[in-house]
Design a protein around this motif. Sequence first.
Motif, mmCIF file in Angstrom:
data_model
loop_
_atom_site.group_PDB
_atom_site.id
_atom_site.type_symbol
_atom_site.label_atom_id
_atom_site.label_comp_id
_atom_site.label_asym_id
_atom_site.label_seq_id
_atom_site.Cartn_x
_atom_site.Cartn_y
_atom_site.Cartn_z
ATOM 1 N N ARG A 60 -4.536 0.967 -10.574
ATOM 2 C CA ARG A 60 -5.566 1.832 -9.975
ATOM 3 C C ARG A 60 -6.178 1.154 -8.744
ATOM 4 O O ARG A 60 -6.475 1.810 -7.748
ATOM 5 C CB ARG A 60 -6.647 2.178 -11.011
ATOM 6 C CG ARG A 60 -6.138 3.098 -12.095
ATOM 7 C CD ARG A 60 -7.215 3.739 -12.952
ATOM 8 N NE ARG A 60 -8.422 2.971 -13.168
ATOM 9 C CZ ARG A 60 -8.599 2.084 -14.146
ATOM 10 N NH1 ARG A 60 -7.628 1.818 -14.993
ATOM 11 N NH2 ARG A 60 -9.747 1.459 -14.280
ATOM 12 N N PHE A 61 -6.364 -0.165 -8.811
ATOM 13 C CA PHE A 61 -6.876 -0.926 -7.676
ATOM 14 C C PHE A 61 -5.873 -0.877 -6.517
ATOM 15 O O PHE A 61 -6.226 -0.612 -5.371
ATOM 16 C CB PHE A 61 -7.145 -2.374 -8.105
ATOM 17 C CG PHE A 61 -7.715 -3.251 -7.031
ATOM 18 C CD1 PHE A 61 -9.082 -3.324 -6.826
ATOM 19 C CD2 PHE A 61 -6.884 -4.013 -6.214
ATOM 20 C CE1 PHE A 61 -9.616 -4.150 -5.839
ATOM 21 C CE2 PHE A 61 -7.405 -4.835 -5.227
ATOM 22 C CZ PHE A 61 -8.779 -4.901 -5.040
ATOM 23 N N PHE A 62 -4.594 -1.130 -6.826
ATOM 24 C CA PHE A 62 -3.544 -1.099 -5.800
ATOM 25 C C PHE A 62 -3.405 0.288 -5.183
ATOM 26 O O PHE A 62 -3.075 0.414 -4.004
ATOM 27 C CB PHE A 62 -2.196 -1.527 -6.385
ATOM 28 C CG PHE A 62 -2.106 -2.981 -6.741
ATOM 29 C CD1 PHE A 62 -2.924 -3.937 -6.149
ATOM 30 C CD2 PHE A 62 -1.183 -3.408 -7.689
ATOM 31 C CE1 PHE A 62 -2.831 -5.278 -6.483
ATOM 32 C CE2 PHE A 62 -1.086 -4.756 -8.024
ATOM 33 C CZ PHE A 62 -1.902 -5.686 -7.430
ATOM 34 N N ARG A 63 -3.652 1.313 -5.977
ATOM 35 C CA ARG A 63 -3.537 2.686 -5.464
ATOM 36 C C ARG A 63 -4.514 2.900 -4.310
ATOM 37 O O ARG A 63 -4.196 3.574 -3.335
ATOM 38 C CB ARG A 63 -3.816 3.674 -6.597
ATOM 39 C CG ARG A 63 -3.456 5.094 -6.284
ATOM 40 C CD ARG A 63 -3.731 5.959 -7.498
ATOM 41 N NE ARG A 63 -2.916 7.150 -7.473
ATOM 42 C CZ ARG A 63 -2.923 8.052 -8.428
ATOM 43 N NH1 ARG A 63 -3.677 7.887 -9.499
ATOM 44 N NH2 ARG A 63 -2.185 9.126 -8.335
ATOM 45 N N VAL A 64 -5.715 2.330 -4.431
ATOM 46 C CA VAL A 64 -6.692 2.423 -3.344
ATOM 47 C C VAL A 64 -6.317 1.464 -2.217
ATOM 48 O O VAL A 64 -6.317 1.833 -1.039
ATOM 49 C CB VAL A 64 -8.125 2.132 -3.856
ATOM 50 C CG1 VAL A 64 -9.118 2.132 -2.699
ATOM 51 C CG2 VAL A 64 -8.543 3.152 -4.909
ATOM 52 N N ALA A 65 -5.966 0.223 -2.565
ATOM 53 C CA ALA A 65 -5.697 -0.809 -1.550
ATOM 54 C C ALA A 65 -4.439 -0.526 -0.739
ATOM 55 O O ALA A 65 -4.419 -0.744 0.468
ATOM 56 C CB ALA A 65 -5.592 -2.183 -2.208
ATOM 57 N N PHE A 66 -3.385 -0.035 -1.390
ATOM 58 C CA PHE A 66 -2.097 0.137 -0.714
ATOM 59 C C PHE A 66 -1.717 1.592 -0.462
ATOM 60 O O PHE A 66 -0.785 1.860 0.288
ATOM 61 C CB PHE A 66 -0.976 -0.530 -1.521
ATOM 62 C CG PHE A 66 -1.100 -2.019 -1.635
ATOM 63 C CD1 PHE A 66 -1.338 -2.813 -0.527
ATOM 64 C CD2 PHE A 66 -0.991 -2.642 -2.867
ATOM 65 C CE1 PHE A 66 -1.447 -4.191 -0.631
ATOM 66 C CE2 PHE A 66 -1.099 -4.028 -2.993
ATOM 67 C CZ PHE A 66 -1.330 -4.791 -1.862
ATOM 68 N N GLY A 67 -2.422 2.515 -1.097
ATOM 69 C CA GLY A 67 -2.055 3.929 -0.965
ATOM 70 C C GLY A 67 -2.638 4.577 0.264
ATOM 71 O O GLY A 67 -3.383 3.973 1.025
#
Length: 198
Positions: A60-67
Amino acid sequence: MGASDVNLAELIGSRICHDLISPIGAITNGLELLEMVGAVQGPEMELISGSVGSAGARIRFFRVAFGSASDQPLGRTEVVELLKDVEKAGRLRISWNLTEPVPRNQVKLAFLAVMCCENAMPFGGEVEIETQGDAWTVTGVADKLNLNTGLWKGIGSGRFTEKLSPAQVQFALLPDTASTMGRRITAETTATQVTLRF
């Protein structure tokens, strides 16, 4: 990396996270059902639950950071809950010192900055995220930092003397993503503190 490369990286990040969120969620639901009927108990179950929880939080964190990110606002409660879940999975304590909702694309920059701080704090530490007007500051503090000076010197320009590893991709994405938003990254480092501003 140009703007088109950033957009492509965002699409790839969104796709990977989207495809992984569903099975992780299904595993979490399955574990909850097993716990309810008392089918499995003990340290094995705790290990599986903890690992799945950590994986879900990071995705979920990566979804914001990399999405891909838009101007759609993210509220304080949503961000703080996500960061608390990430804290459980790692060694950082993260303080989100904002009270109002902020655009998702700005949260993206903050999360990439947190990942840069995390890279310098292998033994853990504290990260504070705050704003003053439209200016953001992300500060990481630890008793012992492991600074790659080439990364921290290059983060303002997005140009690095050495080839980046997958674990360092946030150092390239942060300045490039900021540039597409008309922002510039500045960094300061000391023996116990790293500060990123945009």
